[in-house]
Design an enzyme around this catalytic site. Structure first.
Site, PDB file in Angstrom:
ATOM      1  N   ASP A 221      -1.582  13.397  -4.413  1.00  0.00           N
ATOM      2  CA  ASP A 221      -0.644  12.320  -4.739  1.00  0.00           C
ATOM      3  C   ASP A 221       0.741  12.946  -4.863  1.00  0.00           C
ATOM      4  O   ASP A 221       1.055  13.600  -5.861  1.00  0.00           O
ATOM      5  CB  ASP A 221      -1.055  11.640  -6.046  1.00  0.00           C
ATOM      6  CG  ASP A 221      -0.118  10.477  -6.382  1.00  0.00           C
ATOM      7  OD1 ASP A 221       0.931  10.321  -5.701  1.00  0.00           O
ATOM      8  OD2 ASP A 221      -0.429   9.731  -7.327  1.00  0.00           O
TER       9      ASP A 221
ATOM     10  N   GLY B 280       1.824  11.322   4.375  1.00  0.00           N
ATOM     11  CA  GLY B 280       1.413  10.020   4.913  1.00  0.00           C
ATOM     12  C   GLY B 280       0.774  10.173   6.282  1.00  0.00           C
ATOM     13  O   GLY B 280       0.731   9.226   7.075  1.00  0.00           O
TER      14      GLY B 280
ATOM     15  N   GLY C 222      -2.211  10.371   7.272  1.00  0.00           N
ATOM     16  CA  GLY C 222      -3.519   9.771   7.538  1.00  0.00           C
ATOM     17  C   GLY C 222      -3.453   8.479   8.315  1.00  0.00           C
ATOM     18  O   GLY C 222      -4.436   8.089   8.975  1.00  0.00           O
TER      19      GLY C 222
ATOM     20  N   TYR D  94      12.601  -1.685  -2.861  1.00  0.00           N
ATOM     21  CA  TYR D  94      12.234  -0.877  -1.681  1.00  0.00           C
ATOM     22  C   TYR D  94      13.490  -0.530  -0.881  1.00  0.00           C
ATOM     23  O   TYR D  94      13.682   0.619  -0.484  1.00  0.00           O
ATOM     24  CB  TYR D  94      11.230  -1.665  -0.828  1.00  0.00           C
ATOM     25  CG  TYR D  94      10.851  -1.003   0.478  1.00  0.00           C
ATOM     26  CD1 TYR D  94       9.996   0.111   0.500  1.00  0.00           C
ATOM     27  CD2 TYR D  94      11.321  -1.488   1.703  1.00  0.00           C
ATOM     28  CE1 TYR D  94       9.641   0.714   1.702  1.00  0.00           C
ATOM     29  CE2 TYR D  94      10.965  -0.895   2.899  1.00  0.00           C
ATOM     30  CZ  TYR D  94      10.117   0.210   2.895  1.00  0.00           C
ATOM     31  OH  TYR D  94       9.764   0.802   4.087  1.00  0.00           O
TER      32      TYR D  94
ATOM     33  N   ALA E   1      15.372   2.091  -2.822  1.00  0.00           N
ATOM     34  CA  ALA E   1      14.719   3.411  -2.779  1.00  0.00           C
ATOM     35  C   ALA E   1      14.950   4.070  -1.423  1.00  0.00           C
ATOM     36  O   ALA E   1      15.260   5.266  -1.343  1.00  0.00           O
ATOM     37  CB  ALA E   1      13.226   3.261  -3.068  1.00  0.00           C
TER      38      ALA E   1
HETATM   39  N1  LIG Z   1       5.616  -0.142   9.273  1.00  0.00           N
HETATM   40  C1  LIG Z   1       6.897  -0.497   9.217  1.00  0.00           C
HETATM   41  O1  LIG Z   1       7.295  -1.555   9.750  1.00  0.00           O
HETATM   42  C2  LIG Z   1       7.904   0.398   8.538  1.00  0.00           C
HETATM   43  C3  LIG Z   1       9.263   0.092   8.707  1.00  0.00           C
HETATM   44  C4  LIG Z   1      10.214   0.894   8.117  1.00  0.00           C
HETATM   45  C5  LIG Z   1       9.828   1.988   7.368  1.00  0.00           C
HETATM   46  N2  LIG Z   1       8.510   2.268   7.193  1.00  0.00           N
HETATM   47  C6  LIG Z   1       8.178   3.470   6.401  1.00  0.00           C
HETATM   48  O2  LIG Z   1       7.427   4.348   7.212  1.00  0.00           O
HETATM   49  C7  LIG Z   1       6.638   5.197   6.380  1.00  0.00           C
HETATM   50  C8  LIG Z   1       5.209   5.208   6.924  1.00  0.00           C
HETATM   51  O3  LIG Z   1       4.643   3.923   6.715  1.00  0.00           O
HETATM   52  P1  LIG Z   1       3.667   3.228   7.745  1.00  0.00           P
HETATM   53  O4  LIG Z   1       4.366   2.061   8.307  1.00  0.00           O
HETATM   54  O5  LIG Z   1       3.072   4.222   8.654  1.00  0.00           O
HETATM   55  O6  LIG Z   1       2.595   2.615   6.720  1.00  0.00           O
HETATM   56  P2  LIG Z   1       1.218   3.197   6.195  1.00  0.00           P
HETATM   57  O7  LIG Z   1       0.233   3.190   7.310  1.00  0.00           O
HETATM   58  O8  LIG Z   1       0.905   2.410   4.964  1.00  0.00           O
HETATM   59  O9  LIG Z   1       1.530   4.718   5.807  1.00  0.00           O
HETATM   60  C9  LIG Z   1       1.968   5.137   4.542  1.00  0.00           C
HETATM   61  C10 LIG Z   1       1.232   6.417   4.201  1.00  0.00           C
HETATM   62  O10 LIG Z   1       1.759   6.995   3.016  1.00  0.00           O
HETATM   63  C11 LIG Z   1       0.688   7.528   2.253  1.00  0.00           C
HETATM   64  N3  LIG Z   1       1.132   7.566   0.866  1.00  0.00           N
HETATM   65  C12 LIG Z   1       1.640   6.539   0.130  1.00  0.00           C
HETATM   66  N4  LIG Z   1       1.879   6.930  -1.125  1.00  0.00           N
HETATM   67  C13 LIG Z   1       1.547   8.249  -1.192  1.00  0.00           C
HETATM   68  C14 LIG Z   1       1.547   9.214  -2.237  1.00  0.00           C
HETATM   69  N5  LIG Z   1       1.954   8.899  -3.471  1.00  0.00           N
HETATM   70  N6  LIG Z   1       1.137  10.462  -1.960  1.00  0.00           N
HETATM   71  C15 LIG Z   1       0.715  10.788  -0.713  1.00  0.00           C
HETATM   72  N7  LIG Z   1       0.673   9.916   0.317  1.00  0.00           N
HETATM   73  C16 LIG Z   1       1.068   8.657   0.063  1.00  0.00           C
HETATM   74  C17 LIG Z   1      -0.476   6.571   2.504  1.00  0.00           C
HETATM   75  O11 LIG Z   1      -1.740   7.199   2.344  1.00  0.00           O
HETATM   76  P3  LIG Z   1      -2.605   7.051   1.001  1.00  0.00           P
HETATM   77  O12 LIG Z   1      -2.594   5.604   0.629  1.00  0.00           O
HETATM   78  O13 LIG Z   1      -3.959   7.557   1.386  1.00  0.00           O
HETATM   79  O14 LIG Z   1      -1.942   7.916   0.007  1.00  0.00           O
HETATM   80  C18 LIG Z   1      -0.258   6.209   3.972  1.00  0.00           C
HETATM   81  O15 LIG Z   1      -0.975   7.090   4.821  1.00  0.00           O
HETATM   82  C19 LIG Z   1       6.752   4.641   4.967  1.00  0.00           C
HETATM   83  O16 LIG Z   1       7.657   5.432   4.235  1.00  0.00           O
HETATM   84  C20 LIG Z   1       7.331   3.236   5.178  1.00  0.00           C
HETATM   85  O17 LIG Z   1       8.086   2.827   4.073  1.00  0.00           O
HETATM   86  C21 LIG Z   1       7.533   1.509   7.764  1.00  0.00           C
END
Ligand SMILES: NC(=O)c1ccc[n+]([C@@H]2O[C@H](COP(=O)([O-])OP(=O)(O)OC[C@H]3O[C@@H](n4cnc5c(N)ncnc54)[C@H](OP(=O)(O)O)[C@@H]3O)[C@@H](O)[C@H]2O)c1
Length: 248
Positions: free
Chosen positions: A60, A8, A10, A152, A155
């Protein structure tokens, strides 16, 4: 020189984590599904860190083939052992489930994108982790303890139980396994179009510090857990949420 792998990487939390490692001089592999997003991010991090060792690897990770592809790309770099693995890949399935088949599909999607992405990549690089000294960091969520996310939440909570098992298995090899459970983190793609000013304010009002979290807040926690100074910390959940929920 350390070799770090960030899923993740990117966008959002993963991106900030990759940048923090790169700024420390580490070689960083960032993995995600969208090649163009990874390329752009890698270029920006290289500029910020003033070195070229930021490697985009499109895959993926919810599939065994994707996880193997990522592990093979890491090995092709010829850097030797992997020092750190941060699993930030994830997301939430928001499709309405009107019947049992849709419930089945939605729960499987959340399990795949939040649990299997971490499980499969860990299995694929497990033999390459530095012994002793390797670090595994799982990114779960405040939703794992506060609920509110259905499949979610379930998980993300699964990661907590798995982290303890993995810490038990890998502890004798000198590898630590920890979880960071972020609260609301702004400036990510996580909420997509669904974030409104009202929702933002509501989430901020639940914190004790009166601000949203930022990806850099989670990156800083990963930097600590990945450090050699954190070698006595394993099997733990670190809550980084501005006081919106308390550890238990
Ligand atoms: N933002 C919040 O408030 C928050 C709070 C609690 C927890 N989280 C957790 O923090 C983590 C990071 O999320 P974020 O907030 O930074 O959101 P985000 O910007 O949507 O980042 C998620 C990343 O995961 C990648 N990804 C998703 N499915 C994938 C797959 N099957 N294979 C490879 N890469 C995959 C996506 O890239 P691609 O789409 O290009 O694959 C994206 O870069 C996540 O696990 C999320 O559940 C976020």
């Amino acid at each position: 020189m350390r070799m770090m792998v960030v899923s993740g990487g990117g966008t959002g939390i993963g991106r900030a984590t990759a940048e923090a490692f790169a700024l420390l001089g580490d070689t960083v592999v960032i993995v995600g599904r969208r090649p163009e997003v990874l390329e752009r991010t890698a270029g920006e991090i290289r500029l910020a860190a003033r070195h070229e060792r930021v490697v985009p690897v499109p895959a993926d990770l919810a599939t065994p083939e994707g996880a193997e592809q990522a592990a093979a790309a890491v090995r092709r770099l010829g850097m030797g052992a992997v020092d750190g693995l941060v699993h930030a890949a994830g997301g939430v399935d928001r499709s309405a489930a009107a019947n049992l088949h849709e419930v089945d599909a939605a729960w499987n999607r959340d399990f795949q994108q939040n649990v299997l992405t971490a499980v499969l990549l860990t299995a694929a690089v497990r033999s390459d982790l530095r012994r002793p000294g390797g670090r595994i960091i799982l990114i779960s969520s405040i939703a794992a303890v506060n609920g509110g996310g259905g499949s979610y939440s379930a998980a993300k909570a699964a990661l907590h139980g798995w982290a303890v098992s993995l810490a038990q298995e890998l502890g004798p090899d000198g590898i630590t396994v920890n979880v960071i459970a972020p609260g609301y983190i702004a400036e990510t793609e996580f909420f997509g179009e669904r974030m409104t000013p009202e929702r933002h304010n509501r989430l901020v009002s639940r914190t004790l510090v009166g601000r949203p979290g930022l990806p850099a807040d989670i990156a800083a926690a990963s930097v600590y857990l990945a450090s050699k100074e954190a070698s006595y910390v394993t099997g733990q959940v670190l809550h980084v949420n501005g006081g919106a929920a308390f550890s238990r």
